[in-house]
Motif scaffolding. Structure first.
Motif, PDB file in Angstrom:
ATOM      1  N   ILE A   4     -76.498  44.266   1.119  1.00 39.49           N
ATOM      2  CA  ILE A   4     -77.526  43.114   0.457  1.00 39.49           C
ATOM      3  C   ILE A   4     -77.070  43.664  -1.847  1.00 39.49           C
ATOM      4  CG2 ILE A   4     -78.515  42.206  -0.589  1.00 39.49           C
ATOM      5  CD1 ILE A   4     -79.406  41.531   2.177  1.00 39.49           C
ATOM      6  N   ALA A   5     -76.362  43.468  -2.216  1.00 39.22           N
ATOM      7  CA  ALA A   5     -76.560  44.490  -3.700  1.00 39.22           C
ATOM      8  C   ALA A   5     -75.992  45.652  -3.493  1.00 39.22           C
ATOM      9  CB  ALA A   5     -78.117  44.057  -4.424  1.00 39.22           C
ATOM     10  N   GLY A   6     -75.005  45.141  -2.514  1.00 38.41           N
ATOM     11  CA  GLY A   6     -74.583  46.721  -2.737  1.00 38.41           C
ATOM     12  C   GLY A   6     -75.183  48.682  -1.945  1.00 38.41           C
ATOM     13  N   VAL A   7     -76.300  47.279  -1.346  1.00 36.23           N
ATOM     14  CA  VAL A   7     -77.469  48.194  -0.939  1.00 36.23           C
ATOM     15  C   VAL A   7     -77.211  48.134   0.951  1.00 36.23           C
ATOM     16  CG1 VAL A   7     -79.729  49.590  -0.213  1.00 36.23           C
ATOM     17  CG2 VAL A   7     -78.300  48.548  -2.553  1.00 36.23           C
ATOM     18  N   ASN A   8     -77.244  49.141   1.908  1.00 37.45           N
ATOM     19  CA  ASN A   8     -77.258  49.148   3.436  1.00 37.45           C
ATOM     20  C   ASN A   8     -79.404  49.153   3.474  1.00 37.45           C
ATOM     21  OD1 ASN A   8     -74.931  49.177   3.582  1.00 37.45           O
ATOM     22  ND2 ASN A   8     -74.791  51.874   3.378  1.00 37.45           N
ATOM     23  N   ILE A   9     -79.460  47.831   4.059  1.00 36.25           N
ATOM     24  CA  ILE A   9     -80.617  47.454   4.294  1.00 36.25           C
ATOM     25  C   ILE A   9     -80.764  48.213   5.605  1.00 36.25           C
ATOM     26  CG2 ILE A   9     -82.808  46.027   4.604  1.00 36.25           C
ATOM     27  CD1 ILE A   9     -81.586  46.047   1.950  1.00 36.25           C
ATOM     28  N   HIS A  23     -83.013  48.802  -5.272  1.00 35.76           N
ATOM     29  CA  HIS A  23     -83.589  49.535  -6.516  1.00 35.76           C
ATOM     30  C   HIS A  23     -84.110  48.004  -7.590  1.00 35.76           C
ATOM     31  CE1 HIS A  23     -84.421  52.272 -10.526  1.00 35.76           C
ATOM     32  NE2 HIS A  23     -83.161  50.751 -10.758  1.00 35.76           N
ATOM     33  N   GLY A  24     -84.555  47.609  -8.109  1.00 37.19           N
ATOM     34  CA  GLY A  24     -85.122  46.469  -9.154  1.00 37.19           C
ATOM     35  C   GLY A  24     -86.108  45.086  -7.623  1.00 37.19           C
ATOM     36  N   ILE A  25     -86.017  45.626  -6.477  1.00 45.84           N
ATOM     37  CA  ILE A  25     -87.425  44.604  -6.092  1.00 45.84           C
ATOM     38  C   ILE A  25     -87.939  45.707  -5.422  1.00 45.84           C
ATOM     39  CG2 ILE A  25     -87.291  43.414  -3.456  1.00 45.84           C
ATOM     40  CD1 ILE A  25     -84.157  42.354  -4.455  1.00 45.84           C
ATOM     41  N   GLY A  26     -89.809  45.123  -5.658  1.00 45.54           N
ATOM     42  CA  GLY A  26     -90.843  46.057  -5.467  1.00 45.54           C
ATOM     43  C   GLY A  26     -91.483  44.702  -4.024  1.00 45.54           C
ATOM     44  N   GLU A  58     -77.493  35.261  -1.587  1.00 42.34           N
ATOM     45  CA  GLU A  58     -77.248  34.159  -3.438  1.00 42.34           C
ATOM     46  C   GLU A  58     -78.756  34.529  -3.573  1.00 42.34           C
ATOM     47  OE1 GLU A  58     -76.080  30.974  -0.378  1.00 42.34           O
ATOM     48  OE2 GLU A  58     -73.860  31.469  -0.523  1.00 42.34           O
ATOM     49  N   THR A  59     -79.987  34.431  -3.350  1.00 43.51           N
ATOM     50  CA  THR A  59     -80.918  34.212  -3.984  1.00 43.51           C
ATOM     51  C   THR A  59     -81.173  35.408  -4.280  1.00 43.51           C
ATOM     52  OG1 THR A  59     -82.239  33.207  -1.910  1.00 43.51           O
ATOM     53  CG2 THR A  59     -83.591  34.244  -3.629  1.00 43.51           C
ATOM     54  N   ILE A  60     -80.589  36.751  -4.442  1.00 44.69           N
ATOM     55  CA  ILE A  60     -81.365  37.611  -5.340  1.00 44.69           C
ATOM     56  C   ILE A  60     -80.115  37.923  -5.418  1.00 44.69           C
ATOM     57  CG2 ILE A  60     -80.283  40.363  -5.095  1.00 44.69           C
ATOM     58  CD1 ILE A  60     -81.805  39.977  -2.310  1.00 44.69           C
ATOM     59  N   ASP A  61     -78.739  37.318  -6.024  1.00 45.65           N
ATOM     60  CA  ASP A  61     -77.648  37.429  -7.161  1.00 45.65           C
ATOM     61  C   ASP A  61     -78.248  36.117  -8.178  1.00 45.65           C
ATOM     62  OD1 ASP A  61     -76.137  39.322  -5.826  1.00 45.65           O
ATOM     63  OD2 ASP A  61     -74.912  37.353  -4.763  1.00 45.65           O
ATOM     64  N   TYR A  64     -82.675  37.418  -9.807  1.00 44.20           N
ATOM     65  CA  TYR A  64     -83.204  38.523  -9.867  1.00 44.20           C
ATOM     66  C   TYR A  64     -82.049  40.075 -10.568  1.00 44.20           C
ATOM     67  CZ  TYR A  64     -86.539  37.201  -6.850  1.00 44.20           C
ATOM     68  OH  TYR A  64     -88.165  36.273  -7.103  1.00 44.20           O
ATOM     69  N   MET A  65     -82.539  40.552 -11.407  1.00 50.77           N
ATOM     70  CA  MET A  65     -81.260  41.683 -11.608  1.00 50.77           C
ATOM     71  C   MET A  65     -81.736  42.702 -11.149  1.00 50.77           C
ATOM     72  SD  MET A  65     -80.637  42.792 -15.674  1.00 50.77           S
ATOM     73  CE  MET A  65     -80.363  41.781 -16.967  1.00 50.77           C
ATOM     74  N   VAL A  66     -80.837  43.593 -10.497  1.00 51.87           N
ATOM     75  CA  VAL A  66     -81.271  44.495  -9.645  1.00 51.87           C
ATOM     76  C   VAL A  66     -79.606  45.459  -9.776  1.00 51.87           C
ATOM     77  CG1 VAL A  66     -81.771  43.512  -7.839  1.00 51.87           C
ATOM     78  CG2 VAL A  66     -79.790  43.343  -8.063  1.00 51.87           C
ATOM     79  N   GLU A  67     -80.234  46.748  -9.145  1.00 54.11           N
ATOM     80  CA  GLU A  67     -79.178  48.111  -9.159  1.00 54.11           C
ATOM     81  C   GLU A  67     -78.553  48.345 -10.327  1.00 54.11           C
ATOM     82  OE1 GLU A  67     -78.676  50.111  -6.597  1.00 54.11           O
ATOM     83  OE2 GLU A  67     -80.671  49.495  -5.326  1.00 54.11           O
ATOM     84  N   GLY A  68     -77.010  48.354 -10.309  1.00 56.88           N
ATOM     85  CA  GLY A  68     -76.527  48.840 -11.453  1.00 56.88           C
ATOM     86  C   GLY A  68     -76.949  48.099 -12.447  1.00 56.88           C
ATOM     87  N   ASP A  69     -77.334  46.736 -12.818  1.00 58.53           N
ATOM     88  CA  ASP A  69     -76.999  45.612 -14.289  1.00 58.53           C
ATOM     89  C   ASP A  69     -78.445  46.238 -14.610  1.00 58.53           C
ATOM     90  OD1 ASP A  69     -74.647  44.445 -13.416  1.00 58.53           O
ATOM     91  OD2 ASP A  69     -75.478  42.680 -12.927  1.00 58.53           O
ATOM     92  N   LEU A  70     -79.947  46.921 -13.634  1.00 58.63           N
ATOM     93  CA  LEU A  70     -80.931  46.832 -14.225  1.00 58.63           C
ATOM     94  C   LEU A  70     -81.264  48.733 -15.084  1.00 58.63           C
ATOM     95  CD1 LEU A  70     -83.831  46.161 -14.180  1.00 58.63           C
ATOM     96  CD2 LEU A  70     -83.707  47.108 -12.348  1.00 58.63           C
ATOM     97  N   ARG A  71     -80.250  48.939 -13.823  1.00 59.10           N
ATOM     98  CA  ARG A  71     -79.797  50.462 -14.735  1.00 59.10           C
ATOM     99  C   ARG A  71     -79.363  50.770 -15.521  1.00 59.10           C
ATOM    100  NH1 ARG A  71     -81.144  53.873 -10.362  1.00 59.10           N
ATOM    101  NH2 ARG A  71     -80.708  52.622  -7.668  1.00 59.10           N
TER     102      ARG A  71
END
Length: 122
Positions: A4-9, A23-26, A58-61, A64-71
């Protein structure tokens, strides 16, 4: 492994905990995502169906702004402060604490290891 979002969960953890690896989800955002996707947070990632994983993705996309976009956004904000010559930008540029902490002692995380000063006794 769910991706999800380029990260292996991690598959053996609860969904609520596993989402915090992004990154970006607490913890608070992870709980909100589980509610929006209609998934109980106690379930394990391995137990999720492909449709549920897709719904979480889809909910995250969408919300939320996460990973690369947030960095990238954070880096642009810091660069803007440095370019404008603001005090916070100068602190970033010099590698010193930005939020008003003392630097006479402490601040070793930002300043790096202590450097010996020749001839200083006291």
């Amino acid at each position: 492994m769910a991706r999800i979002a380029g990260v292996n969960i991690p598959t053996n953890k609860r969904v609520e905990i596993a989402l915090t690896y992004i990154h970006g989800i607490g913890p608070a955002h992870a709980k909100q995502i589980c509610e929006k996707a209609g998934i109980t947070p106690e379930r394990r990632v391995a137990e999720l169906t492909d449709a549920e994983v897709l719904k979480v993705r889809e909910t995250i996309d969408s919300d939320y702004m996460v990973e690369g976009d947030l960095r990238r956004d954070t880096a642009v904000n810091i660069k803007r402060l440095m370019d404008l010559g603001m005090y916070r930008g100068l602190r970033h540029r010099r590698g010193l604490p930005v939020r008003g902490q003392r630097t006479h002692t402490n601040a070793r995380t930002r300043k790096g290891p202590a450097k010996a000063i020749a001839g200083k006794k006291k």
